[in-house]
Design an enzyme around this catalytic site. Structure first.
Site, PDB file in Angstrom:
ATOM      1  CG  HIS A   1      48.206  41.740  30.193  1.00  0.00           C
ATOM      2  ND1 HIS A   1      49.019  42.161  31.230  1.00  0.00           N
ATOM      3  CD2 HIS A   1      47.016  42.349  30.392  1.00  0.00           C
ATOM      4  CE1 HIS A   1      48.362  42.985  32.018  1.00  0.00           C
ATOM      5  NE2 HIS A   1      47.126  43.106  31.530  1.00  0.00           N
TER       6      HIS A   1
ATOM      7  CD  GLU B   1      40.866  45.067  31.567  1.00  0.00           C
ATOM      8  OE1 GLU B   1      39.756  44.629  31.165  1.00  0.00           O
ATOM      9  OE2 GLU B   1      41.583  44.476  32.403  1.00  0.00           O
TER      10      GLU B   1
END
Length: 204
Positions: free
Chosen positions: A9, A87
């Protein structure tokens, strides 16, 4: 053969603050992160993706949106969001400034085989792999000859990439961290995953 395009990201506020930004917390993309994602989208604009798999965390979803906004081949494209691509969870440390002097933080960054997050209710590397690999296996099976874009997170992707190319657990963090909006491309040769491109930000 499936070709995976792995993207971390864009840069967030917590990235700049050097804070733990795991699976239990989110932070908005900075203007720089949005710009990075748009540039990567332009770089990949002519690639025909059969599928896009994205973490369900907003920083990854927004990054994917800005990338795909530049793509010229969106007709019929399947975009799916996966909790399994979130994550690594840092438990009680989520949002805290990274304590670089902590032994467990050092193990987190350099020795996954020794990392033990039980003291702060974090997620182990084995637990991370157990949720990542089924997603990758399903994508490979469903798109055996296609390009698949995966937008996720720094720890998720460096661990996944090193696992796929056959590194031992102690080396799952080798050559990390990945840059924000970096591109890594993997495909198979003789039944083994090979790196075609690694941590590429040259398009910026």
């Amino acid at each position: 053969m499936t070709t995976f395009y792995f993207v971390r990201h864009g840069k967030t506020e917590l990235n700049v603050l050097n804070s733990f930004q795991g699976g239990g917390i989110d932070s908005p993309l900075l203007p720089e992160g949005i710009q990075q994602a748009g540039k990567l989208g332009q770089h990949l604009s002519t690639i025909v993706f059969e599928a896009v798999a994205v973490s369900t965390q907003k920083r990854a979803m927004d990054t994917a949106t800005f990338i795909l906004a530049e793509n010229l081949n969106l007709d019929g494209l399947s975009v799916n969001y996966h909790d399994g691509l979130r994550e690594l969870g840092f438990g009680d440390k989520e949002g805290m400034v990274v304590d670089f002097d902590s032994q467990q933080t050092q193990y987190l960054r350099t020795r996954p085989d020794l990392y033990d997050p039980s003291g702060f209710s974090g997620e182990t590397y084995d637990e991370l792999i157990q949720r990542l690999i089924p997603i990758i296996d399903r994508l490979e099976a469903k798109h055996p000859e296609g390009n698949v874009l995966v937008v996720a997170h720094g720890v998720v992707l460096i661990v996944l990439i090193n696992y796929m190319i056959g590194k031992e657990k102690s080396d799952w963090r080798t050559n990390g961290p990945l840059e924000n909006t970096s591109l890594t491309i993997l495909n198979k040769k003789d039944e083994a995953w090979r790196l075609e491109t690694f941590n590429d930000i040259s398009y910026q």
